[in-house]
Structures are given as structure tokens and as C-alpha cells.
Design a protein around this motif. Structure first.
Motif, PDB file in Angstrom:
ATOM      1  N   GLU A  26       0.825  -1.222   0.000  1.00 52.55           N
ATOM      2  CA  GLU A  26       0.000   0.000   0.000  1.00 52.55           C
ATOM      3  C   GLU A  26       0.855   1.266   0.000  1.00 52.55           C
ATOM      4  OE1 GLU A  26      -2.080  -3.419   1.006  1.00 52.55           O
ATOM      5  OE2 GLU A  26      -0.414  -2.546   2.162  1.00 52.55           O
ATOM      6  N   ASN A  27       2.167   1.125   0.249  1.00 47.68           N
ATOM      7  CA  ASN A  27       3.079   2.278   0.269  1.00 47.68           C
ATOM      8  C   ASN A  27       3.922   2.389  -0.996  1.00 47.68           C
ATOM      9  OD1 ASN A  27       3.540   0.891   3.371  1.00 47.68           O
ATOM     10  ND2 ASN A  27       2.701   2.968   3.286  1.00 47.68           N
ATOM     11  N   LEU A  28       3.654   1.570  -2.006  1.00 48.03           N
ATOM     12  CA  LEU A  28       4.592   1.510  -3.128  1.00 48.03           C
ATOM     13  C   LEU A  28       4.697   2.826  -3.899  1.00 48.03           C
ATOM     14  CD1 LEU A  28       4.033  -2.126  -4.471  1.00 48.03           C
ATOM     15  CD2 LEU A  28       5.988  -1.206  -3.195  1.00 48.03           C
ATOM     16  N   ASP A  29       3.582   3.537  -4.055  1.00 45.64           N
ATOM     17  CA  ASP A  29       3.668   4.854  -4.713  1.00 45.64           C
ATOM     18  C   ASP A  29       4.509   5.815  -3.878  1.00 45.64           C
ATOM     19  OD1 ASP A  29       1.887   5.039  -7.246  1.00 45.64           O
ATOM     20  OD2 ASP A  29       0.647   3.929  -5.829  1.00 45.64           O
ATOM     21  N   VAL A  95       3.315   7.733   9.305  1.00 47.13           N
ATOM     22  CA  VAL A  95       2.600   7.666   8.030  1.00 47.13           C
ATOM     23  C   VAL A  95       2.272   6.203   7.769  1.00 47.13           C
ATOM     24  CG1 VAL A  95       2.661   8.173   5.568  1.00 47.13           C
ATOM     25  CG2 VAL A  95       3.912   9.647   7.179  1.00 47.13           C
ATOM     26  N   THR A  96       1.008   5.883   7.686  1.00 51.83           N
ATOM     27  CA  THR A  96       0.615   4.498   7.436  1.00 51.83           C
ATOM     28  C   THR A  96      -0.154   4.390   6.128  1.00 51.83           C
ATOM     29  OG1 THR A  96      -1.459   4.686   8.686  1.00 51.83           O
ATOM     30  CG2 THR A  96       0.495   4.009   9.907  1.00 51.83           C
ATOM     31  N   GLY A  97      -0.046   3.234   5.499  1.00 48.69           N
ATOM     32  CA  GLY A  97      -0.778   2.975   4.271  1.00 48.69           C
ATOM     33  C   GLY A  97      -2.169   2.438   4.565  1.00 48.69           C
ATOM     34  N   GLN A  98      -2.959   2.298   3.507  1.00 50.92           N
ATOM     35  CA  GLN A  98      -4.299   1.733   3.633  1.00 50.92           C
ATOM     36  C   GLN A  98      -4.750   1.238   2.258  1.00 50.92           C
ATOM     37  OE1 GLN A  98      -6.461  -0.082   5.041  1.00 50.92           O
ATOM     38  NE2 GLN A  98      -6.710   1.334   6.798  1.00 50.92           N
ATOM     39  N   LYS A  99      -5.676   0.268   2.256  1.00 51.48           N
ATOM     40  CA  LYS A  99      -6.280  -0.195   1.001  1.00 51.48           C
ATOM     41  C   LYS A  99      -7.035   0.963   0.343  1.00 51.48           C
ATOM     42  CE  LYS A  99      -5.129  -4.588   1.312  1.00 51.48           C
ATOM     43  NZ  LYS A  99      -4.209  -5.191   0.330  1.00 51.48           N
ATOM     44  N   THR A 153       1.901  12.449  15.989  1.00 56.37           N
ATOM     45  CA  THR A 153       0.795  12.669  15.060  1.00 56.37           C
ATOM     46  C   THR A 153       0.791  11.533  14.038  1.00 56.37           C
ATOM     47  OG1 THR A 153       2.154  14.095  13.621  1.00 56.37           O
ATOM     48  CG2 THR A 153       0.827  15.185  15.332  1.00 56.37           C
ATOM     49  N   HIS A 154      -0.320  11.419  13.301  1.00 60.46           N
ATOM     50  CA  HIS A 154      -0.468  10.290  12.384  1.00 60.46           C
ATOM     51  C   HIS A 154      -1.268  10.692  11.161  1.00 60.46           C
ATOM     52  CE1 HIS A 154      -3.210   6.927  11.027  1.00 60.46           C
ATOM     53  NE2 HIS A 154      -2.023   6.491  10.664  1.00 60.46           N
ATOM     54  N   LEU A 155      -0.794  10.273   9.988  1.00 60.70           N
ATOM     55  CA  LEU A 155      -1.532  10.441   8.742  1.00 60.70           C
ATOM     56  C   LEU A 155      -1.627   9.100   8.027  1.00 60.70           C
ATOM     57  CD1 LEU A 155      -0.006  13.773   7.367  1.00 60.70           C
ATOM     58  CD2 LEU A 155      -2.277  13.458   8.371  1.00 60.70           C
ATOM     59  N   GLU A 156      -2.824   8.780   7.557  1.00 64.91           N
ATOM     60  CA  GLU A 156      -3.040   7.563   6.769  1.00 64.91           C
ATOM     61  C   GLU A 156      -3.189   7.964   5.307  1.00 64.91           C
ATOM     62  OE1 GLU A 156      -5.686   3.945   7.856  1.00 64.91           O
ATOM     63  OE2 GLU A 156      -6.969   5.273   6.662  1.00 64.91           O
ATOM     64  N   LEU A 157      -2.347   7.385   4.453  1.00 58.85           N
ATOM     65  CA  LEU A 157      -2.372   7.680   3.023  1.00 58.85           C
ATOM     66  C   LEU A 157      -2.835   6.438   2.268  1.00 58.85           C
ATOM     67  CD1 LEU A 157      -1.771   9.672   0.715  1.00 58.85           C
ATOM     68  CD2 LEU A 157       0.593   8.804   0.698  1.00 58.85           C
ATOM     69  N   PRO A 158      -4.102   6.367   1.899  1.00 50.68           N
ATOM     70  CA  PRO A 158      -4.619   5.186   1.190  1.00 50.68           C
ATOM     71  C   PRO A 158      -3.966   5.020  -0.183  1.00 50.68           C
ATOM     72  CG  PRO A 158      -6.405   6.461   2.158  1.00 50.68           C
ATOM     73  CD  PRO A 158      -5.177   7.312   2.242  1.00 50.68           C
ATOM     74  N   GLU A 159      -3.962   3.791  -0.648  1.00 50.51           N
ATOM     75  CA  GLU A 159      -3.290   3.437  -1.895  1.00 50.51           C
ATOM     76  C   GLU A 159      -3.852   4.195  -3.093  1.00 50.51           C
ATOM     77  OE1 GLU A 159      -2.253  -0.756  -4.254  1.00 50.51           O
ATOM     78  OE2 GLU A 159      -3.544  -0.757  -2.479  1.00 50.51           O
ATOM     79  N   ASP A 160      -5.179   4.319  -3.176  1.00 43.71           N
ATOM     80  CA  ASP A 160      -5.748   4.983  -4.353  1.00 43.71           C
ATOM     81  C   ASP A 160      -5.549   6.502  -4.295  1.00 43.71           C
ATOM     82  OD1 ASP A 160      -7.495   5.110  -2.208  1.00 43.71           O
ATOM     83  OD2 ASP A 160      -9.316   4.820  -3.397  1.00 43.71           O
TER      84      ASP A 160
END
Length: 546
Positions: A26-29, A95-99, A153-160
Motif C-alpha cells: 500500500e506504500n509503493l507509490d 505515516v501508514t498505508g491503507q487499502k 501525530t499520524h496520517l493515513e495515506l490510502p493506496e488509491d
């Protein structure tokens, strides 16, 4: 540009040099965007260690450290590090990924509500739902992470979302100045200190940030008021100072507690309720002046009479301008307490017995470390001995956690310290229990070609709990374990392993390892058998007889 490119540009705009972690699909980009940036990705072997390293970057630099993980299990592995940064006031962004959030064909595989999970242990947590919102989300995450009290702090960056196109640009940091204390509160504090007979300064966790060290040193030198430190206040003022009375390592019964009992006004600088309190207040017993960035969190044992709220360095400067040394100030008793502390700490510093006694261990490490050398402590009974006996000469040269007090942080924290200060000697000091919780990061340290010494203090038990189990008269049960051969373990990672076989060899071996460079593990057998006698029996008795 692609949204992940914008995200990385926003990190660069904030001055980020390193990002620690383990990417997932989910972090590849984001990973590709990082590969084309000035930011160095430091791949760790566990997300928890990545978080500890990012938090330590924040602690040492005052700038926000950054770590990353994938969704699900990667994100849950950051939870301990988030709490570590949040409680101890270390600025950090996760920074975490997501579907994909707009359409998904995998149901709930690996999906948990990471934003909701992070809410209780961060200052700010958001899912990025549009590429156009990246500049404001990143800026706000950095602003809040660094703002007093610093934290996670935290940010979730979804794959799409990471794949989206956007024409937005990073936001510049706004010019901001911390507010300064109001004049009437400073005047009231000056009045109390002027009228006091036995004033005392306590330097705590909040004073170990920003530029407070210079102002506090000048304040103490100018007014000649004695001071003590909490564990996380160590080193703000050089602890070789003749007015340093000691560290409030123990909850009660030490010589410095006799000084606290004598004080009629305490200037409490940077008090943080996450630390064990250096003293317990009683109604009418003494006046307490709370000097901090934020107002006091009042509880049953802490309810200051005067609060000086604003930038700490400026508040101390204002107090120094308004105060003059008073002829009626009497520090005779404080100096008696200091002498007793110095004499007690000196006992056992040259103990030849093997396994090594804690007093000798601390003395030898202090002997071989220069003023600016850094020790990074994991959590165990040895932390008490280092906090009390090891004199810090400069700020942030003793990295210990007296907030979350998590095991497993010592090695990662030392690695981050070496990255920030490559020219300064760094030693990680870990118990055999704490070391094994993140020992896999030896590979990371070797890969990074760091020069680092790791002291593994071996007693083959969870010694802190075993000590308390004995002191509280429980049966000896459930806290012993076996260890691998740490020499072979180090060698298997490409590090150098050493087994200490004589107490006299400890200091020379540390010096030799510093000179050789590279990663060195030293297995140090330690004898904690006198913990209870010295800390729980001898000290309270001796201090009561002063």
C-alpha cells in the motif's frame, strides 16, 4: 503531479531528512516518490524500532521525526512507539498505508480503523481522502507534533489517494512565536522567592527542550539557588555543578528528599505529570511555583500556588532579571544533603567483585564517556542506578524514558542518536530482557555502518520486577529466562561480540571498542543482589539520620 510526490515534497518542505520504517504494497507509490527525493529511507526490521528512532530524532533535534508502515499489522506495531513519543514529549509523525478507500475488492482483509486506534495516543490523526488536502494535512500534523507539548501525530495515506493527480503545492511553515509569561505572575513568583528562606529549584522533563539550558544555568549561577533534577530533566544544567543536590530517581527516602522537606518555596521548572513526581505536596507545607509552557495539571499531590505560563526560557530570564540573591537565604541544610549524596554515590565505584555491581558499572561508563557522549538507556533496574549515580554534563546526553518506560527502546534510540551525532560516542545500555525485544535492529545498525557500543547487562531475568517481587515478599516465580550466546549472536550479524570476564576489564574494553569503530556488543554479567539492601533499607535509614 502524483499525490504521493506531493506528499514527499511536503515532507521535504518541512525539512525531513530521514524516514524510518517498513513499507508494504500500500506504500509503493510513496516509496517510489521517496526514491526520487532528498529524504533517506532507513529500512528497519520492526516498525516499533522505526517509531522509537523517529521519536528520538524529534527528541534530539526538536524537529519532527518521521516513520512509516503499511496498514494493519504494520500500523499496530507503531502503537507502542506512538505512546512513547506522546507521553515523553517527542515530536513524531507516523505515516501508514491503507487499502483503496473509493473502491476495494478485498473486503476487510488486514483492515482496521487505524485513525480511530491512534486517536487516544496522538495529538492529531487523520485519513487523507484527497490528494488536494495533502498540503494542509501535512502542515497541521507537523505543526501540532512540534507545538508544546510535543508529541505524536499520524496520517493515513490510502493506496488509491496516493495515485491521484493533483496540482497543489506544499504549504510554507507560518512564522510563530511562543507566548511569554504575564508580568503579574512573574512578579508574584519573584515575591515568593525573595521572601523564602530555603528556596529550591526542580528541573523536570519540560525544561529539557528548546533553549532552556542556557537560561537555567545563568539563573542558578546568578542567584546561587541549589537545584535537583528529575530523571528526564537530567543534563539541562551540568550535574557537576556545586549546587546540584541530586536526581529524584527514587520516590522517597533519598538524601535529596530531606532537602525537599526543608524547602519552603520550590521553583518547579518543566514539571510533567507523566513523570513520577519528585515530591508530594501537602496543604500548607510549602509554596510551589509552576514554570512551564502550559498550566499545571492539578492532582492530589500537585497543586501549585503560583503558575508562570509561557516560554520556559523567557520565564527564567524574566525571573532572573527580577530577583537578587537574598542575605536571609539559608542553604546550609541543602549542602549537607548534597555532601551525603556525593559520599553515598562514591561508595562501590571501585568495587572489584564480579559479576559487576551497578555502582561500578555506572562509574566506569562515566569515566570513559566524554562530556558530549550519549548513553541511551533501555528500561530496567539499571536505569535507577544510572539516573541517580551518572552525572549528565550536557542536555540530552542521558536518553532515558521515564514516561511510558517501554522496554525495547534502548538500541533503537542509540542508533538514532548516532545518526544525529555521528562524531559523538554513543552507548546503548540494555538489560538482556529489553535488548531481545528489538535485537534484530543490529542488522540495521551494521547495514548503516554505525559506530556503536551496546552493553547488554545480563542477569537472565526481568530484574526490575524480580526486585520488586522480592521486596514485596512475593515468591520467586515466573521471571527467569535463558539467553543466547551474545558473542555468537553479534558475530552472526557482522558485529563484534565480547564477553566480559573481569570487572577490571570493563572500562578498557569500552575504550578499545570506541577506538575500533563499528558495532560492538559487550555481554556484562551484573550482580543486582544488593538492590534491596541499598535502595530500600540503607538509603531511607541514612537519610533519616542526617
Amino acid at each position: 503531479m502524483k499525490a504521493s510526490d506531493l506528499f514527499v515534497k511536503a515532507l521535504e518542505s518541512e525539512g525531513v531528512e530521514y524516514i524510518f520504517g517498513i513499507p508494504g504494497e500500500e506504500n509503493l507509490d510513496l516509496l517510489e516518490s521517496l526514491s526520487n527525493s532528498s529524504i533517506k529511507l532507513i529500512l528497519t526490521r520492526h516498525e516499533q524500532a522505526a517509531g522509537f528512532m523517529a521519536a528520538t530524532i524529534g527528541r534530539l533535534t526538536g524537529k519532527v521525526g518521521v516513520c512509516m508502515s503499511t496498514l494493519g499489522p504494520g500500523a499496530t506495531n507503531l502503537v507502542t512507539a506512538a505512546a512513547y513519543a506522546q507521553l515523553a514529549g517527542m515530536p513524531m509523525l507516523m505515516v501508514t498505508g491503507q487499502k483503496p478507500i473509493k473502491s476495494s475488492k478485498q473486503g476487510q482483509f488486514q483492515i482496521i480503523d487505524v485513525v480511530d486506534m491512534m486517536h487516544p495516543i496522538t495529538k492529531y490523526t487523520r485519513q487523507i481522502s484527497s490528494g488536494d488536502s495533502i498540503p494542509s494535512r501535512v502542515r497541521e500534523a507537523f505543526r501540532l507534533a512540534a507545538e508544546e507539548k510535543p508529541g505524536a501525530t499520524h496520517l493515513e495515506l490510502p493506496e488509491d489517494i496516493a495515485k491521484e493527480e493533483t496540482d497543489h503545492q506544499p504549504l510554507d511553515e507560518s512564522l510563530a512565536r511562543r507566548p511569554v509569561a504575564e508580568g503579574k505572575s512573574v512578579a508574584r513568583a519573584v515575591e515568593l522567592l525573595t521572601k523564602a528562606k530555603h528556596p529550591l529549584v526542580v528541573i523536570a522533563a519540560g525544561a529539557n527542550r528548546k533553549l532552556t539550558a542556557t537560561q537555567l544555568s545563568e539563573f542558578i549561577d546568578s542567584l546561587q539557588i541549589p537545584f535537583i533534577t528529575t530523571q528526564m530533566g537530567k543534563g539541562v544544567v551540568d550535574e557537576r555543578h556545586p549546587l546540584f543536590l541530586g536526581n529524584a530517581t527514587l520516590s522517597s527516602g533519598d538524601f535529596l528528599h530531606r532537602a525537599i522537606e526543608k524547602a519552603d518555596v520550590i521553583l518547579n521548572v518543566g514539571h510533567d505529570v507523566v513523570e513520577k513526581p519528585p515530591f508530594f505536596m501537602e496543604q500548607g507545607e510549602r509554596q510551589v511555583i509552576h514554570v512551564n509552557f502550559n498550566s499545571a495539571a492539578v492532582d492530589a499531590v500537585y497543586f501549585p500556588q503560583v503558575e508562570v505560563i509561557g516560554d520556559i526560557a523567557n520565564s527564567i530570564w524574566q525571573l532572573n532579571k527580577g530577583l537578587k540573591p537574598q542575605a536571609h537565604w539559608d542553604f546550609t541544610w541543602f549542602m549537607k544533603c548534597r555532601t551525603a549524596t556525593e559520599e553515598h554515590i562514591a561508595e562501590g565505584c571501585d568495587a572489584p567483585e564480579f559479576p559487576v555491581r551497578p555502582q561500578r558499572l555506572v562509574a566506569d561508563v562515566r569515566e570513559v564517556m566524554p562530556d558530549d557522549g550519549i548513553i541511551a538507556l533501555d528500561n530496567g533496574i539499571y536505569k535507577i542506578w544510572f539516573a541517580r549515580n551518572y552525572k549528565a554534563h550536557q542536555p540530552n546526553t542521558v536518553l532515558l524514558d521515564n514516561a511510558l518506560a517501554s522496554m525495547g527502546a534502548g538500541l533503537a534510540s542509540a542508533m538514532a542518536a548516532k545518526i544525529v551525532h555521528p562524531d559523538r560516542p554513543v552507548i546503548a545500555i540494555c538489560g538482556d530482557g529489553g535488548f531481545m525485544m528489538n535485537s534484530q535492529e543490529l542488522e540495521t545498525a551494521v547495514r548503516l555502518k554505525l559506530d556503536l557500543i551496546v552493553l547488554i547487562l545480563t542477569d537472565k531475568a526481568y530484574g526490575m520486577i524480580k526486585w520488586k517481587q522480592e521486596h514485596m515478599e512475593f515468591n520467586d516465580y515466573g521471571l527467569d529466562f535463558a539467553n543466547p550466546c551474545f558473542v555468537k549472536y553479534a558475530d552472526s550479524y557482522g558485529a563484534s561480540g565480547h564477553l566480559l570476564e573481569s570487572t577490571e576489564d570493563l572500562a578498557p574494553l569500552i575504550k578499545k571498542c570506541h577506538q575500533q569503530g563499528g558495532i560492538h556488543l559487550i555481554d556484562v554479567p551484573v550482580d543486582y543482589s544488593e538492590n534491596d539492601r541499598i535502595l530500600n533499607e540503607e538509603l531511607p535509614k541514612l537519610s533519616a539520620e542526617l
